[in-house]
Design a protein around this motif. Structure first.
Motif, PDB file in Angstrom:
ATOM      1  N   ARG A   1       0.395   9.305   6.439  1.00 41.94           N
ATOM      2  CA  ARG A   1       1.201   8.191   7.166  1.00 41.94           C
ATOM      3  C   ARG A   1       1.150   8.236   8.447  1.00 41.94           C
ATOM      4  O   ARG A   1       2.636  10.091   7.811  1.00 41.94           O
ATOM      5  CB  ARG A   1       1.335   7.298   6.691  1.00 41.94           C
TER       6      ARG A   1
ATOM      7  N   THR B   1      16.487   6.537  -5.845  1.00 39.35           N
ATOM      8  CA  THR B   1      16.635   8.270  -5.277  1.00 39.35           C
ATOM      9  C   THR B   1      15.481   8.793  -4.776  1.00 39.35           C
ATOM     10  O   THR B   1      14.842   7.593  -4.267  1.00 39.35           O
ATOM     11  CB  THR B   1      17.051   9.385  -6.757  1.00 39.35           C
TER      12      THR B   1
ATOM     13  N   TYR C   1      18.135   5.106  10.756  1.00 43.50           N
ATOM     14  CA  TYR C   1      18.016   4.708   8.966  1.00 43.50           C
ATOM     15  C   TYR C   1      18.855   4.285   7.936  1.00 43.50           C
ATOM     16  O   TYR C   1      18.918   2.593   7.793  1.00 43.50           O
ATOM     17  CB  TYR C   1      16.927   6.235   8.209  1.00 43.50           C
TER      18      TYR C   1
ATOM     19  N   LEU D   1      12.032   9.640  -4.263  1.00 40.80           N
ATOM     20  CA  LEU D   1      10.759   9.098  -5.114  1.00 40.80           C
ATOM     21  C   LEU D   1       9.344   9.941  -4.534  1.00 40.80           C
ATOM     22  O   LEU D   1       8.896   9.744  -3.759  1.00 40.80           O
ATOM     23  CB  LEU D   1       9.961   7.322  -5.061  1.00 40.80           C
TER      24      LEU D   1
ATOM     25  N   SER E   1       0.248  -4.046   6.949  1.00 39.75           N
ATOM     26  CA  SER E   1       0.486  -4.058   8.006  1.00 39.75           C
ATOM     27  C   SER E   1      -0.616  -4.438  10.034  1.00 39.75           C
ATOM     28  O   SER E   1      -0.061  -4.996  10.022  1.00 39.75           O
ATOM     29  CB  SER E   1       1.488  -2.389   9.037  1.00 39.75           C
TER      30      SER E   1
ATOM     31  N   LYS F   1      19.599   0.464   6.740  1.00 45.17           N
ATOM     32  CA  LYS F   1      19.529   0.146   5.766  1.00 45.17           C
ATOM     33  C   LYS F   1      20.680  -0.723   4.694  1.00 45.17           C
ATOM     34  O   LYS F   1      21.005  -1.704   4.498  1.00 45.17           O
ATOM     35  CB  LYS F   1      19.171   1.053   4.412  1.00 45.17           C
TER      36      LYS F   1
ATOM     37  N   ASP G   1       1.911  -7.836  11.176  1.00 51.34           N
ATOM     38  CA  ASP G   1       3.177  -6.922  11.589  1.00 51.34           C
ATOM     39  C   ASP G   1       4.645  -7.981  11.053  1.00 51.34           C
ATOM     40  O   ASP G   1       5.131  -8.799  11.903  1.00 51.34           O
ATOM     41  CB  ASP G   1       3.218  -6.713  12.814  1.00 51.34           C
ATOM     42  N   LEU G   2       5.241  -7.097   9.803  1.00 49.47           N
ATOM     43  CA  LEU G   2       6.851  -7.487   9.669  1.00 49.47           C
ATOM     44  C   LEU G   2       7.609  -7.563  10.212  1.00 49.47           C
ATOM     45  O   LEU G   2       8.519  -8.021  10.161  1.00 49.47           O
ATOM     46  CB  LEU G   2       6.856  -7.269   8.269  1.00 49.47           C
TER      47      LEU G   2
ATOM     48  N   ARG H   1       0.805  -1.403   0.345  1.00 50.85           N
ATOM     49  CA  ARG H   1      -0.402  -0.041   0.126  1.00 50.85           C
ATOM     50  C   ARG H   1       0.884   1.176  -0.137  1.00 50.85           C
ATOM     51  O   ARG H   1       0.803   2.242   0.081  1.00 50.85           O
ATOM     52  CB  ARG H   1      -0.806  -0.067   1.254  1.00 50.85           C
ATOM     53  N   GLY H   2       2.846   0.953   0.397  1.00 47.57           N
ATOM     54  CA  GLY H   2       2.795   1.777  -0.030  1.00 47.57           C
ATOM     55  C   GLY H   2       3.011   2.648  -1.418  1.00 47.57           C
ATOM     56  O   GLY H   2       2.839   2.639  -2.440  1.00 47.57           O
ATOM     57  N   LEU H   3       4.193   4.138  -1.292  1.00 50.46           N
ATOM     58  CA  LEU H   3       4.488   4.687  -2.462  1.00 50.46           C
ATOM     59  C   LEU H   3       5.140   3.676  -3.241  1.00 50.46           C
ATOM     60  O   LEU H   3       4.907   3.346  -4.516  1.00 50.46           O
ATOM     61  CB  LEU H   3       5.093   5.579  -2.014  1.00 50.46           C
ATOM     62  N   VAL H   4       5.790   2.764  -3.330  1.00 48.14           N
ATOM     63  CA  VAL H   4       6.787   2.113  -3.955  1.00 48.14           C
ATOM     64  C   VAL H   4       5.804   1.270  -3.942  1.00 48.14           C
ATOM     65  O   VAL H   4       5.832   0.489  -5.322  1.00 48.14           O
ATOM     66  CB  VAL H   4       7.700   1.489  -2.943  1.00 48.14           C
TER      67      VAL H   4
END
Ligand SMILES: NC(=O)c1ccc[n+]([C@@H]2O[C@H](COP(=O)([O-])OP(=O)(O)OC[C@H]3O[C@@H](n4cnc5c(N)ncnc54)[C@H](OP(=O)(O)O)[C@@H]3O)[C@@H](O)[C@H]2O)c1
Length: 314
Positions: free
Chosen positions: A314, A163, A135, A165, A35, A139, A39-40, A13-16
């Motif tokens: 969100r 980059t 963050y 988005l 989610s 990553k 819940d991941l 459901r996110g941007l990407v």
């Protein structure tokens, strides 16, 4: 990938994730969960989910994501949630020997003073930008995990470094969002409320790169089909624009006719950031959506979503 390849898009459901699902719908068998359903951060629940669905391809597009303000306010959440999400998914996928997995990093994991345009080799060559280091470290751990799984278990997992988005379904939260959606919201609110001035943080001089999420999704499909290397690969346009230029494009697209004031008491961040995209363009992918066109479409999406009372933050 074919019509019966099961592809789990984590964060659909996110941007990407939503852009990737638009690109893949009808071409593969999509597996998704919100989610609230899964819940991941919960490793056992994630392992049970993957075991039940047995995907052949996994895309890790679920993460705790936010702009400078959100990162500064909650660095523990950005570190801890992202480590847990990616570890749950990758451990479960490794146990099931999922043959293909794409992990999404971000261009903000490159060192603060990386040479420009930033090539993939710049990773871990210098200190990180302190405003989002928590963050970035999470990553970087994900990129390292992909490398390690490839080396130890021989699975064809890969990492991509997109980059900045933007696009439909972005997070337009007033304080927790990235610069582009934050400006879209601010200019639209100024038009709606009849304000004659919009204030933009910083001098407007810093230069940044922006890629539409549908272009990013097409890039991810290309990578899933044809990239197989332990090194992460950049996903971007290789072109940058000043924040002042970006603000002008968004002002035009939102119909704002007033004054744009730059608040130079606020920090600018790094003066310029743009990716070297020669690796991915060598695979045949090119961005297709010009920034002006993409911003106009994103503004139209935002206006419609607000008019329909849909959640835009969100
Ligand atoms: N946006 C950018 O500019 C950008 C740039 C470079 C890289 N990336 C990377 O691309 C990936 C996706 O970013 P995005 O912008 O699409 O983020 P986003 O719009 O904020 O979406 C993130 C998704 O992650 C899911 N999620 C978050 N926490 C979860 C949890 N505990 N359990 C299950 N799902 C969870 C959310 O699911 P629900 O909706 O179901 O709650 C949400 O749909 C991230 O890894 C990010 O680092 C993004």
């Amino acid at each position: 990938m074919s019509r019966n390849t099961r592809v789990y898009v984590a964060g659909h459901r996110g941007l990407v994730g939503s852009a990737l699902c638009r690109a893949l719908r009808g071409r593969v068998e999509l597996v998704t969960a919100t989610s609230a359903e899964l819940d991941l951060r919960d490793a056992a629940a994630t392992a049970a989910f993957l075991d039940r669905h047995r995907p052949e391809v996994v895309v890790v597009a679920a993460a705790r994501v936010g702009g400078i303000g959100a990162n500064a306010a909650a660095p523990v959440d950005f570190l801890s949630d992202n480590l847990r999400i990616q570890l749950s998914i990758m451990d479960a996928a490794r146990a099931l020997r999922v043959p293909r997995l794409l992990f999404l990093g971000s261009s903000c994991i490159y060192p603060r003073q990386a040479r420009l345009p930033i090539r993939e080799e710049e990773l871990m060559t210098g200190p990180l930008e302190p405003t989002n280091s928590a963050y970035a470290v999470a990553k970087i751990a994900g990129v390292e995990q992909v490398r390690a799984v490839r080396a130890q278990h021989g699975l064809a997992w890969i990492s991509a470094m997109p980059t900045n988005l933007y696009g439909p379904g972005d997070n337009f939260h007033p304080t927790r969002s990235h610069v582009l959606p934050a400006l879209v919201r601010r200019f639209h609110e100024a038009v709606r409320e009849g304000h004659g001035e919009v204030v933009v943080w910083g001098t407007g001089a810093p230069r940044r790169e922006f890629l539409h999420s549908d272009d990013a999704a097409a890039a991810l499909v290309t990578l899933l089909e044809s990239y197989d290397d332990p090194d992460p690969i950049n996903v971007g346009t290789g072109r940058d624009i000043s924040i002042a230029g970006l603000a002008r494009l968004i002002a035009d697209a939102s119909g704002f006719r007033g004054r744009v004031r730059f608040d130079d008491a606020k920090p600018d961040g790094t003066p310029r950031k743009v990716l070297d995209v020669s690796r991915i363009t060598a695979l045949g992918w090119r961005p297709a959506i010009a920034l002006r066109e993409g911003i106009a479409a994103t503004c139209a999406w935002y206006r419609d979503a607000v008019a329909a009372d849909l959640a835009v933050a969100r």
